[in-house]
Design a protein around this motif. Structure first.
Motif, PDB file in Angstrom:
ATOM      1  N   PRO A 100      37.204  47.164  35.602  1.00  0.00           N
ATOM      2  CA  PRO A 100      38.656  47.340  35.484  1.00  0.00           C
ATOM      3  C   PRO A 100      39.385  47.132  36.813  1.00  0.00           C
ATOM      4  CG  PRO A 100      37.518  49.072  34.294  1.00  0.00           C
ATOM      5  CD  PRO A 100      36.469  48.321  35.047  1.00  0.00           C
ATOM      6  N   GLY A 101      40.419  46.302  36.788  1.00  0.00           N
ATOM      7  CA  GLY A 101      41.274  46.105  37.943  1.00  0.00           C
ATOM      8  C   GLY A 101      40.709  45.245  39.053  1.00  0.00           C
ATOM      9  N   ALA A 102      39.533  44.667  38.877  1.00  0.00           N
ATOM     10  CA  ALA A 102      38.933  43.842  39.934  1.00  0.00           C
ATOM     11  C   ALA A 102      39.731  42.549  40.125  1.00  0.00           C
ATOM     12  CB  ALA A 102      37.483  43.521  39.614  1.00  0.00           C
ATOM     13  N   ILE A 103      39.658  42.009  41.331  1.00  0.00           N
ATOM     14  CA  ILE A 103      40.429  40.818  41.692  1.00  0.00           C
ATOM     15  C   ILE A 103      39.508  39.756  42.289  1.00  0.00           C
ATOM     16  CG2 ILE A 103      42.259  39.899  43.179  1.00  0.00           C
ATOM     17  CD1 ILE A 103      43.537  42.683  43.120  1.00  0.00           C
ATOM     18  N   ALA A 104      39.657  38.541  41.785  1.00  0.00           N
ATOM     19  CA  ALA A 104      39.081  37.377  42.474  1.00  0.00           C
ATOM     20  C   ALA A 104      40.199  36.818  43.344  1.00  0.00           C
ATOM     21  CB  ALA A 104      38.586  36.347  41.473  1.00  0.00           C
ATOM     22  N   TYR A 105      40.121  37.079  44.647  1.00  0.00           N
ATOM     23  CA  TYR A 105      41.202  36.706  45.547  1.00  0.00           C
ATOM     24  C   TYR A 105      41.366  35.186  45.616  1.00  0.00           C
ATOM     25  CZ  TYR A 105      41.043  41.606  46.771  1.00  0.00           C
ATOM     26  OH  TYR A 105      41.079  42.976  46.693  1.00  0.00           O
ATOM     27  N   ASN A 177      35.144  29.848  47.292  1.00  0.00           N
ATOM     28  CA  ASN A 177      35.589  29.778  48.689  1.00  0.00           C
ATOM     29  C   ASN A 177      36.904  30.544  48.792  1.00  0.00           C
ATOM     30  OD1 ASN A 177      36.340  29.162  51.300  1.00  0.00           O
ATOM     31  ND2 ASN A 177      36.625  26.976  50.930  1.00  0.00           N
ATOM     32  N   ILE A 178      36.828  31.793  49.299  1.00  0.00           N
ATOM     33  CA  ILE A 178      38.014  32.620  49.474  1.00  0.00           C
ATOM     34  C   ILE A 178      38.854  32.044  50.604  1.00  0.00           C
ATOM     35  CG2 ILE A 178      38.868  34.942  49.928  1.00  0.00           C
ATOM     36  CD1 ILE A 178      37.303  34.762  47.347  1.00  0.00           C
ATOM     37  N   GLU A 185      36.976  39.777  53.674  1.00  0.00           N
ATOM     38  CA  GLU A 185      36.407  41.047  54.125  1.00  0.00           C
ATOM     39  C   GLU A 185      36.505  42.143  53.068  1.00  0.00           C
ATOM     40  OE1 GLU A 185      34.831  41.056  57.020  1.00  0.00           O
ATOM     41  OE2 GLU A 185      35.431  38.939  57.172  1.00  0.00           O
ATOM     42  N   LYS A 186      37.221  41.894  51.985  1.00  0.00           N
ATOM     43  CA  LYS A 186      37.391  42.898  50.937  1.00  0.00           C
ATOM     44  C   LYS A 186      36.180  42.900  50.002  1.00  0.00           C
ATOM     45  CE  LYS A 186      42.406  42.326  51.108  1.00  0.00           C
ATOM     46  NZ  LYS A 186      43.628  41.863  50.400  1.00  0.00           N
ATOM     47  N   PRO A 187      35.892  44.048  49.375  1.00  0.00           N
ATOM     48  CA  PRO A 187      34.744  44.108  48.461  1.00  0.00           C
ATOM     49  C   PRO A 187      34.924  43.138  47.296  1.00  0.00           C
ATOM     50  CG  PRO A 187      35.551  46.315  48.982  1.00  0.00           C
ATOM     51  CD  PRO A 187      36.572  45.356  49.515  1.00  0.00           C
ATOM     52  N   ARG A 188      33.825  42.495  46.910  1.00  0.00           N
ATOM     53  CA  ARG A 188      33.832  41.622  45.730  1.00  0.00           C
ATOM     54  C   ARG A 188      33.240  42.420  44.576  1.00  0.00           C
ATOM     55  NH1 ARG A 188      30.698  37.763  42.903  1.00  0.00           N
ATOM     56  NH2 ARG A 188      31.913  35.915  42.269  1.00  0.00           N
TER      57      ARG A 188
END
Length: 206
Positions: A100-105, A177-178, A185-188
């Motif tokens: 829930p709420g996870a983001i693929a930047y 490729n972020i 640097e954010k958690p995946r």
């Protein structure tokens, strides 16, 4: 550059066969046998010939074709033309799952492909377009096209299937490729399950 066509087709036990160079056959529910291999629901397999239809239930077929599928093909959900600048490629079918709420930047991938949302809800944000995906939604992402994906906080699981046509040097490697160094640097939180990487010769049909 050779032109190919990617498709997404919903197949049932009454669907006709489909010609392809190769592709992924994902069993949504029910039972199916592919090349004498029995699939369980949520399994996938690479096919180079006409895939058999499920004996019961339904499946989704992600295909790579030398010519565009007939627009009247039963179950055809989407088709997109792509150009590839080399004679060999890698067909990858995988699955991306979000808590829930996870983001693929904001990121890119080096090859084009279709996504098919199986569960949950996902907000898809590109540089020029934004759309909300619910189960059954299909979207296409060109190679190296920036996109950000945000999973709904209201669903225990958001999950999509993805077929990409990649350079062969991507075999066995992640392709995301972020773009923003701070986001790297954010958690995946999302996880990826790769069903297969399959090299194909684009000069020959299956």
């Amino acid at each position: 550059m050779p032109e190919l066509f990617l498709s997404v087709i919903r197949m049932t036990n009454t669907s006709p066969a489909v010609d392809c160079i190769g592709g992924g056959y994902w069993l949504e529910h029910g039972a199916a046998t592919i090349d004498e291999t029995t699939l369980n629901p949520q399994d996938a397999v690479f096919v180079t010939q006409r895939p058999r239809n499920p004996e019961t239930g339904a499946a989704v077929f992600f295909g790579v074709h030398q010519t565009a599928p007939n627009p009247d093909t039963p179950g055809l959900l989407a088709c997109e033309a792509v150009q590839i600048d080399h004679s060999g490629a890698l067909i990858r079918l995988d699955q991306v799952s979000f808590p829930p709420g996870a983001i693929a930047y904001r990121h890119i991938h080096p090859g084009p492909g279709f996504r098919y949302l199986a569960d949950g809800a996902l907000q898809i944000i590109s540089d020029h377009h934004e759309e909300a995906a619910t189960p059954g939604h299909i979207w296409f992402e060109p190679a190296n096209s920036p996109v950000r994906a945000e999973a709904s906080p209201d669903h225990n699981l958001t999950r999509f299937l993805r077929l990409m046509l990649l350079p062969v040097e991507c075999e066995g490697k992640p392709t995301i490729n972020i773009l923003d160094p701070a986001d790297r640097e954010k958690p995946r939180l999302q996880t990826t399950h790769r069903f297969f990487d399959q090299r194909v010769d684009l000069g020959h049909s299956g």
